[in-house]
Motif scaffolding. Structure first.
Motif, PDB file in Angstrom:
ATOM      1  N   ALA A   1      59.189  57.641  31.862  1.00 42.31           N
ATOM      2  CA  ALA A   1      59.296  57.149  30.490  1.00 42.31           C
ATOM      3  C   ALA A   1      60.761  57.079  30.073  1.00 42.31           C
ATOM      4  O   ALA A   1      61.548  57.983  30.380  1.00 42.31           O
ATOM      5  CB  ALA A   1      58.525  58.065  29.544  1.00 42.31           C
ATOM      6  N   PRO A   2      61.175  56.031  29.363  1.00 45.34           N
ATOM      7  CA  PRO A   2      62.592  55.851  29.014  1.00 45.34           C
ATOM      8  C   PRO A   2      63.150  56.949  28.112  1.00 45.34           C
ATOM      9  O   PRO A   2      64.373  57.111  28.030  1.00 45.34           O
ATOM     10  CB  PRO A   2      62.620  54.491  28.300  1.00 45.34           C
ATOM     11  N   SER A   3      62.284  57.722  27.471  1.00 49.23           N
ATOM     12  CA  SER A   3      62.776  58.808  26.615  1.00 49.23           C
ATOM     13  C   SER A   3      63.392  59.946  27.423  1.00 49.23           C
ATOM     14  O   SER A   3      63.880  60.925  26.840  1.00 49.23           O
ATOM     15  CB  SER A   3      61.634  59.356  25.743  1.00 49.23           C
ATOM     16  N   PHE A   4      63.429  59.813  28.755  1.00 50.36           N
ATOM     17  CA  PHE A   4      64.060  60.850  29.587  1.00 50.36           C
ATOM     18  C   PHE A   4      65.546  60.983  29.274  1.00 50.36           C
ATOM     19  O   PHE A   4      66.142  62.050  29.464  1.00 50.36           O
ATOM     20  CB  PHE A   4      63.843  60.564  31.082  1.00 50.36           C
ATOM     21  N   VAL A   5      66.165  59.910  28.757  1.00 49.39           N
ATOM     22  CA  VAL A   5      67.593  59.986  28.433  1.00 49.39           C
ATOM     23  C   VAL A   5      67.831  60.900  27.234  1.00 49.39           C
ATOM     24  O   VAL A   5      68.935  61.432  27.068  1.00 49.39           O
ATOM     25  CB  VAL A   5      68.190  58.583  28.158  1.00 49.39           C
ATOM     26  N   VAL A   6      66.794  61.098  26.408  1.00 50.92           N
ATOM     27  CA  VAL A   6      66.887  62.038  25.291  1.00 50.92           C
ATOM     28  C   VAL A   6      66.556  63.444  25.766  1.00 50.92           C
ATOM     29  O   VAL A   6      67.205  64.420  25.388  1.00 50.92           O
ATOM     30  CB  VAL A   6      65.933  61.626  24.146  1.00 50.92           C
TER      31      VAL A   6
ATOM     32  N   PHE B   1      66.978  64.766  28.711  1.00 48.42           N
ATOM     33  CA  PHE B   1      67.971  65.375  29.603  1.00 48.42           C
ATOM     34  C   PHE B   1      69.409  65.028  29.220  1.00 48.42           C
ATOM     35  O   PHE B   1      70.349  65.452  29.891  1.00 48.42           O
ATOM     36  CB  PHE B   1      67.676  64.970  31.049  1.00 48.42           C
ATOM     37  N   GLU B   2      69.573  64.228  28.195  1.00 51.43           N
ATOM     38  CA  GLU B   2      70.879  63.903  27.607  1.00 51.43           C
ATOM     39  C   GLU B   2      71.938  63.565  28.662  1.00 51.43           C
ATOM     40  O   GLU B   2      71.785  62.621  29.424  1.00 51.43           O
ATOM     41  CB  GLU B   2      71.329  65.063  26.703  1.00 51.43           C
ATOM     42  N   THR B   3      72.991  64.364  28.759  1.00 50.44           N
ATOM     43  CA  THR B   3      74.128  64.028  29.618  1.00 50.44           C
ATOM     44  C   THR B   3      73.797  64.089  31.111  1.00 50.44           C
ATOM     45  O   THR B   3      74.553  63.565  31.934  1.00 50.44           O
ATOM     46  CB  THR B   3      75.308  64.985  29.339  1.00 50.44           C
ATOM     47  N   LEU B   4      72.687  64.718  31.460  1.00 50.83           N
ATOM     48  CA  LEU B   4      72.305  64.828  32.875  1.00 50.83           C
ATOM     49  C   LEU B   4      71.205  63.846  33.263  1.00 50.83           C
ATOM     50  O   LEU B   4      70.678  63.912  34.373  1.00 50.83           O
ATOM     51  CB  LEU B   4      71.831  66.266  33.177  1.00 50.83           C
ATOM     52  N   SER B   5      70.887  62.929  32.350  1.00 49.91           N
ATOM     53  CA  SER B   5      69.782  62.010  32.611  1.00 49.91           C
ATOM     54  C   SER B   5      70.033  61.109  33.819  1.00 49.91           C
ATOM     55  O   SER B   5      69.091  60.685  34.495  1.00 49.91           O
ATOM     56  CB  SER B   5      69.499  61.154  31.370  1.00 49.91           C
ATOM     57  N   ASP B   6      71.326  60.820  34.123  1.00 49.31           N
ATOM     58  CA  ASP B   6      71.612  59.928  35.254  1.00 49.31           C
ATOM     59  C   ASP B   6      71.409  60.628  36.606  1.00 49.31           C
ATOM     60  O   ASP B   6      71.569  60.009  37.667  1.00 49.31           O
ATOM     61  CB  ASP B   6      73.040  59.374  35.161  1.00 49.31           C
ATOM     62  N   LYS B   7      71.042  61.923  36.573  1.00 50.35           N
ATOM     63  CA  LYS B   7      70.810  62.652  37.822  1.00 50.35           C
ATOM     64  C   LYS B   7      69.329  62.939  38.071  1.00 50.35           C
ATOM     65  O   LYS B   7      68.985  63.572  39.068  1.00 50.35           O
ATOM     66  CB  LYS B   7      71.585  63.970  37.804  1.00 50.35           C
ATOM     67  N   ILE B   8      68.486  62.461  37.165  1.00 54.34           N
ATOM     68  CA  ILE B   8      67.043  62.713  37.298  1.00 54.34           C
ATOM     69  C   ILE B   8      66.477  62.092  38.572  1.00 54.34           C
ATOM     70  O   ILE B   8      65.711  62.730  39.307  1.00 54.34           O
ATOM     71  CB  ILE B   8      66.282  62.178  36.070  1.00 54.34           C
TER      72      ILE B   8
ATOM     73  N   ALA C   1      63.887  48.119  33.547  1.00 59.37           N
ATOM     74  CA  ALA C   1      63.742  47.064  32.546  1.00 59.37           C
ATOM     75  C   ALA C   1      64.594  47.500  31.373  1.00 59.37           C
ATOM     76  O   ALA C   1      64.505  48.653  30.940  1.00 59.37           O
ATOM     77  CB  ALA C   1      62.281  46.906  32.139  1.00 59.37           C
ATOM     78  N   THR C   2      65.447  46.619  30.861  1.00 61.73           N
ATOM     79  CA  THR C   2      66.435  47.057  29.876  1.00 61.73           C
ATOM     80  C   THR C   2      65.962  47.005  28.418  1.00 61.73           C
ATOM     81  O   THR C   2      65.882  48.041  27.760  1.00 61.73           O
ATOM     82  CB  THR C   2      67.715  46.227  30.025  1.00 61.73           C
ATOM     83  N   LYS C   3      65.626  45.832  27.918  1.00 60.26           N
ATOM     84  CA  LYS C   3      65.335  45.741  26.482  1.00 60.26           C
ATOM     85  C   LYS C   3      64.076  46.513  26.087  1.00 60.26           C
ATOM     86  O   LYS C   3      63.947  46.978  24.954  1.00 60.26           O
ATOM     87  CB  LYS C   3      65.225  44.277  26.040  1.00 60.26           C
TER      88      LYS C   3
ATOM     89  N   LYS D   1      69.135  60.814  18.677  1.00 57.70           N
ATOM     90  CA  LYS D   1      68.162  60.441  19.718  1.00 57.70           C
ATOM     91  C   LYS D   1      67.988  58.929  19.773  1.00 57.70           C
ATOM     92  O   LYS D   1      67.944  58.330  20.855  1.00 57.70           O
ATOM     93  CB  LYS D   1      66.817  61.116  19.443  1.00 57.70           C
ATOM     94  N   GLN D   2      67.913  58.318  18.599  1.00 58.94           N
ATOM     95  CA  GLN D   2      67.781  56.857  18.552  1.00 58.94           C
ATOM     96  C   GLN D   2      69.000  56.169  19.155  1.00 58.94           C
ATOM     97  O   GLN D   2      68.870  55.169  19.887  1.00 58.94           O
ATOM     98  CB  GLN D   2      67.584  56.409  17.095  1.00 58.94           C
ATOM     99  N   GLN D   3      70.185  56.714  18.878  1.00 61.23           N
ATOM    100  CA  GLN D   3      71.415  56.137  19.426  1.00 61.23           C
ATOM    101  C   GLN D   3      71.436  56.213  20.954  1.00 61.23           C
ATOM    102  O   GLN D   3      71.876  55.279  21.626  1.00 61.23           O
ATOM    103  CB  GLN D   3      72.633  56.851  18.843  1.00 61.23           C
ATOM    104  N   LEU D   4      70.965  57.350  21.490  1.00 59.85           N
ATOM    105  CA  LEU D   4      70.915  57.499  22.948  1.00 59.85           C
ATOM    106  C   LEU D   4      70.037  56.424  23.581  1.00 59.85           C
ATOM    107  O   LEU D   4      70.393  55.832  24.604  1.00 59.85           O
ATOM    108  CB  LEU D   4      70.389  58.887  23.323  1.00 59.85           C
ATOM    109  N   ILE D   5      68.881  56.181  22.962  1.00 54.58           N
ATOM    110  CA  ILE D   5      67.953  55.177  23.496  1.00 54.58           C
ATOM    111  C   ILE D   5      68.567  53.784  23.402  1.00 54.58           C
ATOM    112  O   ILE D   5      68.528  52.996  24.376  1.00 54.58           O
ATOM    113  CB  ILE D   5      66.611  55.220  22.742  1.00 54.58           C
ATOM    114  N   ARG D   6      69.151  53.461  22.251  1.00 53.53           N
ATOM    115  CA  ARG D   6      69.730  52.115  22.080  1.00 53.53           C
ATOM    116  C   ARG D   6      70.919  51.902  23.023  1.00 53.53           C
ATOM    117  O   ARG D   6      71.092  50.816  23.586  1.00 53.53           O
ATOM    118  CB  ARG D   6      70.156  51.915  20.626  1.00 53.53           C
ATOM    119  N   LYS D   7      71.707  52.931  23.182  1.00 55.80           N
ATOM    120  CA  LYS D   7      72.844  52.823  24.106  1.00 55.80           C
ATOM    121  C   LYS D   7      72.362  52.601  25.531  1.00 55.80           C
ATOM    122  O   LYS D   7      72.918  51.781  26.276  1.00 55.80           O
ATOM    123  CB  LYS D   7      73.689  54.095  24.020  1.00 55.80           C
ATOM    124  N   TYR D   8      71.300  53.307  25.895  1.00 54.21           N
ATOM    125  CA  TYR D   8      70.742  53.152  27.246  1.00 54.21           C
ATOM    126  C   TYR D   8      70.142  51.757  27.430  1.00 54.21           C
ATOM    127  O   TYR D   8      70.291  51.135  28.485  1.00 54.21           O
ATOM    128  CB  TYR D   8      69.678  54.228  27.472  1.00 54.21           C
TER     129      TYR D   8
END
Length: 565
Positions: free
Chosen positions: A79-84, A86-93, A229-231, A305-312
């Motif tokens: 699920a895309p909410s993983f970036v919220v 795990f925050e700064t470590l999400s790119d290592k999931i 999938a991005t958008k 949290k919303q900013q993290l998702i939009r940035k991603y």
């Protein structure tokens, strides 16, 4: 058994879960909370509300471990909410998952691409029907179990999770085990009805799995996801679904509704015909999936949290893999069935009988305080009638009952009871104390206890680390011998003085002792008197016996002819 249950050892009949559950899926029996599966929508509100953390969530972790042990091919729908989560470590999931043994890791948002096409088709219709998005499993359960007349308003399409699962089964093979990882507990229920999903793991469970496997996320390799999938990544935030749709295809007004209260309000208005020709994006979680019940604790506010998702979602990335060739091989339709099991409706007489059992004899007695978890006393009575609640859940009733009992004990006990504050001022006293101290309660309240009795023992207890002290004492003012007990009241600055007056008992004992002494003296007198009488009798008997002997001897001599002097 459902996906949520409560631990019997921890549940402390506080009714927080009952109050939190808006669909009243929590049953209380023998002071123990239980989940009613036929009413539960797995929203997780009860879990968040429980102060004792007495939650038991059905877990697929052991199933996933078995997949790993057996060497199964495992594909993850993340699920895309993983970036919220795990925050700064999400790119290592992705690297962490693959280091454990997962073979493929893709974004669930891929499934959202196809779901959006169906949503766009319904949003472009010109009829008066009010359509509701159907990607929130808790919302679907809410409508199916509690508002089944609104099932025609749900867009009949599978969720992004189910869609992605079907795509991955086509892509990697039907034997591939598909595991969904996200912030939602209700997905566990949805997966039971979806063949393409073999297991569901929440972010909290994923963290536990990492700990079990000794995975340090910070040391894991950065590996890109196998398909993205991005958008559609903005699905987890409020308005994310409709924002990711093609606006050129939308021909009706859009509404974004989130949170249990808002959803219930809007559903009620749809029933009443208030909303027509609308396309409504609904999520039972406040502000969307980024606030899901299985999201790890975070100090981030909603806006962050919303900013993290939009940035991603705004990352300039290309699709790592195209799934278009598999799109035509899967079915997107879904049928929502009514699961409504209405409660039994008691008669007015039966409701009145239940209410009277908890001291509510008229509408004025119905406080509707909501402490029990039900909005009104009548709602509580209906729950009692259906075996979902207990009479003792009424706090005002139990408080009154306890106070009545304690007041009776306080008033009728012959023991003298006085309550004082930290300044030794009298706070309360019972009738026995009024009689003993010869003072009315209304005059005693507020005066210092030292005006009635010595307070040496109280000062002694105050200066010690003890919680209580008991001693025999003599109260001069009352001319009484008592057993005086002083007790510190826990979590309070007050003390309880308990006095047992046994002056009368002592007086009785003294009287009894005197009676025994008198009896002994009387007995001794009688004994002495008898001895004197016996001695006198013996003396008299001795004299008469001697005289008789002399006379008889003379008579004998005379008979024998002898001379007698």
């Amino acid at each position: 058994m459902g996906v949520i249950n409560f631990s019997k050892t921890n549940c402390k009949h506080c009714y927080s879960c009952v109050r939190a559950c808006k669909v009243k899926a929590v049953k209380v029996k023998n002071d123990q909370a239980e989940i009613l599966e036929e009413r539960c929508i797995a929203c997780g509100k009860c879990i968040k509300a429980c102060p004792k953390n007495a939650k038991e969530i059905e877990s697929d972790v052991y199933v996933i471990k078995k997949f790993l042990e057996d060497g199964e091919t495992i594909a993850v729908s993340l699920a895309p909410s993983f970036v919220v989560a795990f925050e700064t470590l999400s790119d290592k999931i992705c690297g962490a998952l693959k280091s454990i043994g997962f073979n493929y890791v893709e974004e669930t948002a891929i499934g959202a691409r196809l779901v959006n096409k169906v949503y766009e088709e319904y949003a472009s219709r010109l009829d008066e029907t009010c359509y509701i998005t159907s990607c929130c499993p808790s919302l679907n359960e809410l409508i199916q179990k509690h508002h089944s007349e609104l099932i025609p308003n749900l867009v009949p399409v599978i969720s992004p999770m189910a869609c992605h699962g079907r795509l991955m089964k086509e892509k990697y093979g039907q034997d591939t085990k598909v595991v969904f990882i996200g912030p939602c507990i209700a997905k566990k229920n949805e997966a039971k009805e979806e063949d393409s999903i073999d297991a569901v793991m929440t972010f909290e469970e994923l963290i536990s799995l990492f700990q079990c496997k000794n995975i340090d996320l910070g040391k894991c390799e950065k590996i890109p996801l196998d398909a993205i999938a991005t958008k559609e990544r903005i699905y987890p935030i409020l308005g994310g679904i409709t924002d990711s749709m093609d606006k050129n295809k939308i021909k009706r007004e859009l509404l974004h509704v989130h949170g249990m209260e808002q959803c219930l309000t809007v559903l009620k208005k749809i029933k009443n015909g208030r909303f027509k020709d609308r396309f409504i994006e609904m999520s039972l979680c406040d502000y969307g999936c980024i606030n899901g019940p299985a999201m790890p604790e975070s100090e981030l506010i909603i806006q962050e949290k919303q900013q993290l998702i939009r940035k991603y979602a705004n990352k300039d990335e290309k699709y790592a893999d195209s799934l278009e060739e598999f799109c035509n091989k899967i079915s997107m339709g879904k049928t929502f069935d009514a699961k409504l099991k209405p409660l039994k409706e008691p008669s007015e007489k039966e409701i009145r009988e239940i209410l009277e059992n908890i001291g509510k004899y008229s509408s004025r007695d119905e406080l509707n305080c909501g402490t029990c978890g039900y909005d009104t006393c009548r709602d509580k009575a209906v729950a009692v009638y259906n075996g979902m609640a207990e009479l003792t859940m009424c706090l005002p009733y139990m408080k009154q009952k306890a106070e009545n009992l304690s007041n009776v004990i306080f008033d009728i006990t012959p023991t003298i009871v006085v309550v004082i504050n930290k300044k030794n001022d009298i706070v309360d006293l019972n009738p026995a104390a009024e009689t003993f101290f010869k003072i009315k309660k209304k005059w005693a309240i507020g005066i210092n206890l030292s005006a009635l009795m010595e307070v040496d023992m109280i000062n002694e207890l105050t200066q010690s680390n003890e919680n209580s002290i008991s001693k025999k004492a003599y109260l001069k003012e009352q001319n009484a011998t008592v057993l005086e007990s002083i007790i510190k009241i826990k979590d309070s600055d007050s003390m309880l003085i308990v006095i047992n007056d046994f002056t009368e008992t002592l007086n009785q004992e003294e009287k009894y002792q005197q009676m025994k002494i008198n009896a002994v003296e009387v007995a001794q007198y009688v004994i002495d008197k008898q001895m004197r009488v016996a001695q006198e009798i013996a003396s008299l008997l001795g004299e008469t016996t001697a005289e008789t002997k002399v006379s008889l001897t003379k008579l004998k001599r005379l008979v024998q002819g002898e001379e007698v002097d």
